[in-house]
Design an enzyme around this catalytic site. Structure first.
Site, short mmCIF file in Angstrom:
data_model
loop_
_atom_site.label_atom_id
_atom_site.label_comp_id
_atom_site.label_asym_id
_atom_site.label_seq_id
_atom_site.Cartn_x
_atom_site.Cartn_y
_atom_site.Cartn_z
N ASP A 135 0.82 -1.21 0.00
CA ASP A 135 0.00 0.00 0.00
C ASP A 135 0.86 1.26 0.00
OD1 ASP A 135 -2.53 -0.93 -0.28
OD2 ASP A 135 -2.98 -1.04 1.86
N ASP A 459 -9.96 -7.63 10.95
CA ASP A 459 -9.79 -9.06 11.22
C ASP A 459 -10.93 -9.59 12.10
OD1 ASP A 459 -8.81 -7.42 13.21
OD2 ASP A 459 -7.03 -8.61 13.63
O1 LIG Z 1 -3.64 0.69 4.82
C1 LIG Z 1 -3.07 -0.29 5.30
C2 LIG Z 1 -2.75 -0.40 6.66
C3 LIG Z 1 -2.11 -1.54 7.12
N1 LIG Z 1 -1.78 -2.54 6.26
C4 LIG Z 1 -1.08 -3.75 6.79
O2 LIG Z 1 -1.75 -4.28 7.90
C5 LIG Z 1 -0.85 -5.03 8.67
C6 LIG Z 1 -1.05 -4.78 10.15
O3 LIG Z 1 -0.68 -3.47 10.49
P1 LIG Z 1 0.12 -3.12 11.82
O4 LIG Z 1 0.41 -1.67 11.79
O5 LIG Z 1 1.23 -4.06 12.01
O6 LIG Z 1 -0.98 -3.31 12.91
P2 LIG Z 1 -1.03 -4.28 14.18
O7 LIG Z 1 -1.83 -3.58 15.22
O8 LIG Z 1 0.29 -4.78 14.57
O9 LIG Z 1 -1.90 -5.44 13.57
C7 LIG Z 1 -2.81 -6.23 14.27
O10 LIG Z 1 -4.11 -5.67 14.22
C8 LIG Z 1 -4.61 -5.47 12.91
C9 LIG Z 1 -5.98 -4.86 13.01
O11 LIG Z 1 -6.76 -5.56 13.90
C10 LIG Z 1 -4.62 -6.76 12.13
O12 LIG Z 1 -5.00 -6.50 10.82
C11 LIG Z 1 -3.24 -7.33 12.14
O13 LIG Z 1 -3.20 -8.54 11.44
C12 LIG Z 1 -2.81 -7.57 13.56
O14 LIG Z 1 -1.51 -8.11 13.59
C13 LIG Z 1 0.54 -4.67 8.20
O15 LIG Z 1 1.06 -5.75 7.45
C14 LIG Z 1 0.30 -3.48 7.31
O16 LIG Z 1 1.23 -3.38 6.29
C15 LIG Z 1 -2.09 -2.45 4.93
O17 LIG Z 1 -1.76 -3.34 4.15
N2 LIG Z 1 -2.73 -1.33 4.47
#
Ligand SMILES: O=c1ccn([C@@H]2O[C@H](COP(=O)(O)OP(=O)(O)O[C@H]3O[C@H](CO)[C@@H](O)[C@H](O)[C@H]3O)[C@@H](O)[C@H]2O)c(=O)[nH]1
Ligand SMILES: [Mn+2]
Length: 745
Positions: A135, A459
């Site tokens: 993204d 999720d």
């Molecule tokens: O516009 C976006 C925003 C995020 N992501 C991806 O989403 C994932 C999770 O983002 P992160 O910032 O790591 O969030 P976390 O809070 O660590 O993620 C947890 O919480 C998220 C929302 O509940 C879930 O989607 C994730 O799988 C879960 O690991 C990463 O791979 C990002 O690259 C995208 O692809 N597009």
């Protein structure tokens, strides 16, 4: 040992024995009810403090009921990959997805390692394809992946030849940082060579990240020139295509996707990215199973795909296994979990409790999906044929004929034994079409099929929708752990993440897919509904907790009380509650080998998260409901290693910045400190007459101060470990205001 018979089950479902914890949980519940009863009976003798306390305690009791119900039967799954391999059945294809969004917050070397670890899993390579969604539309990410795929051609065979366990090179070479001694000469040599090659790769990526552009934006990179991150056409690049069948055990395809973005089109953050991955892979490989990983989470157990297949293929009825979730476990966790973000206890008890009801929540990463479930199928869909009519397909899945054809194959359960067209370029046009930002208009994407829109915790919402259709899910936690991820590194990052979670979870309440509706109109089981309620109401808990913290301060300041007095026998109730509850949570930590310190850190940090981050989560949902601003997915900062900072000495220390979250936190601390000072002073001057504040209020305010210990230290520190003085001034003013208000009321 004799081989087990071919009919031996591929997995076991084991119930945990937990009678003693259950009994203690019920005792706590009984005490809570007694407290409520006492409040009710003595309500008329007391003022608003009593009412407020009653409301808060009712909420705590409600939460506790949800907790007990969720934890009641905890279940584990054991999977037996050897038995599956012995059966010599043909293993089904799997499409593997990785999402990344920002080359700065998510350094490409992390994504590269995730991809490398995926490419090297122990699974027939001709059944695997890997898709990366970016993204960030970053040429650096693309460059890194191109370079990584070259490295993969030696890395994957190396891993498979020597059966190495950790197949993410940055971990492999840091865990085994010196060449292993007790192995063959040959391995040692290859190990050295591989380490050299990996260092070259990381150096290349490092150098590229320092330049304004990683390389000249011509040839394959031309698509990246003159584009803006939030305004560009679709870029799909076949990084690696194995035309002549599989060589060296490297999977068939590695494909880079940066979906179209236009300022006026909502892109739905990660959920949007997942849907594009689903569709693009649908027209290219269309595997019946999909594995999704965040860029910061690598495969730690190369057997994991086979483990997951034990469940996906092993269930007698597919409805028992819509998806297989693995726990989120983090590498380089700091000792005793100072930021409370490893969530080991949460996973160990609550999630296993869910596993015993309708199955674990979908956690967004480390999850294997059945494609047809993502395509909206219900376990007892009888009228498949109606869904398969051309008209219905186009209406549901959008206007691409090729895609609807592929979806029809999936829905009708047609077997796809090996994957792919032989030539991907034949489908890039369709792939571009389905990755366009107006493709979903008028279709059911994000509402009925695919990853669901409307919550920043896409999720949980997506998993909830699946459970609501009557599917169950399963949990796969092999040893060694399936995947390892990186936890947010420090104070502000944790707060941002917690705020986003609280926001997204609460948003679910206001969608047509909230657990109550799905229980009444759908097939969500009642206790699963309670468990979801516990999760989605996280944010709201901030309000009673804050009120409670304010209440004890108020009482100390005004010399009144909201707890029973020392002379009253009922003081036994809150004291017993406080003691038993704390000993009980402590025992949860000790039972799984965690330290008392970890328990202590977690208790404190979760109070901070609740009172601060979750409150801001609630506020952002309010603003959204009022139509004032929309909620956004703020990506969390990732570090390759959490303790590179200051050589570990300061690794667990809280860092601060000038933001409203920290103003709120500092205010809570200052208010309670002032209240304690006022209370103590009065006690020394006039002594307690037994009618004003007493031990109960002191204990409450003391606990708040202890929970905010990190802030207390922050008041006296400089630099990033100190609370900025502007924040202190603002909080000081707010605290004074609170004290004044107390006196006026
Ligand atoms: O516009 C976006 C925003 C995020 N992501 C991806 O989403 C994932 C999770 O983002 P992160 O910032 O790591 O969030 P976390 O809070 O660590 O993620 C947890 O919480 C998220 C929302 O509940 C879930 O989607 C994730 O799988 C879960 O690991 C990463 O791979 C990002 O690259 C995208 O692809 N597009
Ligand atoms: Mn993450």
């Amino acid at each position: 040992m004799a081989n087990p018979p071919v009919s031996a089950p591929l997995y076991d479902r084991i119930s945990r024995r937990n009678n003693i914890p259950r009994a203690i949980e019920l005792i706590i519940l009984f005490l809570l009810f007694s407290l409520l009863l006492y409040r009710l009976l003595s309500l008329k003798d007391h003022g608003f403090t009593w009412v407020l306390a009653l409301l808060c305690e009712s909420w705590f009791t409600f939460t506790w009921v949800l907790v007990i119900s969720t934890k009641w039967n905890q279940v584990e799954y054991m999977t037996y990959p050897k038995r599956l391999l012995q059966r010599k059945v043909e293993l089904p294809p799997v499409d593997m997805f990785v999402t990344t969004a920002d080359p700065v917050l998510e350094p490409p070397i992390l994504t590269v390692n995730t991809v490398l670890s995926l490419l090297a899993v122990d699974y027939p390579a001709d059944k695997l394809a890997c898709y990366v969604s970016d993204d960030g539309a970053s040429p650096l990410t693309f460059y890194s992946l191109v370079e990584a795929s070259k490295f993969a051609k030696i890395w994957v065979p190396f891993c498979k030849k020597y059966n190495v366990q950790i197949r993410a090179p940055f971990r492999f070479f840091s865990v085994e940082s010196i060449s292993p001694q007790d192995v063959s000469q040959e391995f040692q040599q290859e190990w050295k060579k591989m380490k050299g090659e990996y260092e070259k790769l990381s150096q290349k990526i490092e150098d590229a990240s320092k330049r304004s552009q990683p390389c000249e934006l011509t040839g394959d990179f031309a698509d990246f020139s003159n584009i803006q991150r939030k305004n560009h056409p679709t870029i799909i690049k076949v990084i690696w295509e194995n035309k002549e069948g599989v060589s060296n055990g490297v999977p068939q395809h590695v494909i880079y996707i940066s979906r179209e973005k236009r300022p006026k089109h909502p892109h739905h953050f990660k959920a949007g990215a997942m849907n594009i991955l689903t569709r693009v892979s649908g027209v290219i490989t269309n595997a019946p199973f999909m594995l999704n990983l965040d860029c910061d989470m690598y495969v730690n157990n190369p057997q994991i795909v086979v483990h997951a297949m034990c469940l996906l293929l092993g269930v007698t009825n597919e409805r028992d296994c819509a998806f297989v979730q693995s726990p989120q476990i983090f590498y380089d966790g700091l000792k005793d979990d100072p930021f409370g973000n490893q969530m080991v206890v949460l996973f160990h008890y609550m999630v296993h409790g869910l596993v015993g009801i309708q199955g674990p929540l979908y956690g967004g990463t480390g999850c294997f999906h059945r494609r047809k479930v993502i395509y909206g199928l219900s376990p007892d869909d009888n009228d498949i044929t109606r869904k398969l009519s051309n008209e219905a397909l186009l209406k549901t899945f959008g206007r691409s004929l090729e895609f609807t054809k592929s979806a029809a194959k999936i829905l009708s359960g047609m077997k796809t034994s090996s994957i792919g067209p032989n030539n991907i370029s034949s489908c890039t046009e369709t792939a571009n079409q389905v990755a366009g930002c107006d493709y979903e208009y008028g279709s059911s994407w994000g509402r009925e099929v695919g990853w669901m829109y409307g919550s920043t915790t896409e999720d949980v919402l997506t998993g909830l929708t699946i459970h609501g259709r009557g599917w169950k899910s399963t949990f796969c936690s092999p040893n060694p752990p399936a995947f390892l991820g990186c936890a947010p590194p420090g104070g502000p990052a944790t707060m941002i993440q917690q705020k986003r979670w609280a926001t997204g979870l609460l948003e679910i309440l206001f969608t047509p897919k909230n657990p109550f509706i799905l229980t009444l109109n759908g097939k969500l089981q009642f206790r699963q509904c309670l468990a979801y309620t516990w999760v989605i109401l996280w944010g709201l808990r901030s309000i009673p907790e804050l009120c409670y913290a304010a209440l004890s301060a108020y009482c100390l300041i005004t010399d009144s009380h909201f707890m029973p007095k020392v002379g009253e026998p009922v003081i036994f109730i809150p004291i017993a509650l406080f003691t038993i509850y704390n000993l009980y949570t402590l025992s949860e930590y000790l039972r799984i080998g965690l330290s008392t310190r970890a328990w202590w850190n977690n208790q404190r940090i979760w109070r901070l998260n609740t009172m601060i981050a979750w409150l801001f989560g609630v506020l952002s949902v309010l603003l959204k409901l009022l139509g004032l601003s929309d909620t956004v997915f703020e990506v969390t900062q990732k570090d390759q290693s959490t303790n590179v900072d200051d050589n570990n000495v300061n690794a667990g220390r809280f860092t601060f910045e000038d933001s409203p979250s920290f103003v709120l936190g500092t205010t809570i601390l200052l208010v309670n400190l002032t209240a304690l000072a006022i209370g103590l002073l009065r006690f020394r001057l006039v002594g307690g007459d037994g009618n004003g504040s007493g031990i109960g209020e002191f204990i409450c305010s003391m606990s708040v101060v202890l929970c905010f210990w990190a802030f207390l230290r922050g008041l006296f520190e400089k630099g990033k470990y100190g609370i900025p003085s502007s924040t202190i001034y603002k909080s000081g003013a707010l605290a004074l205001l609170f004290v004044q208000l107390c006196k006026w009321v």
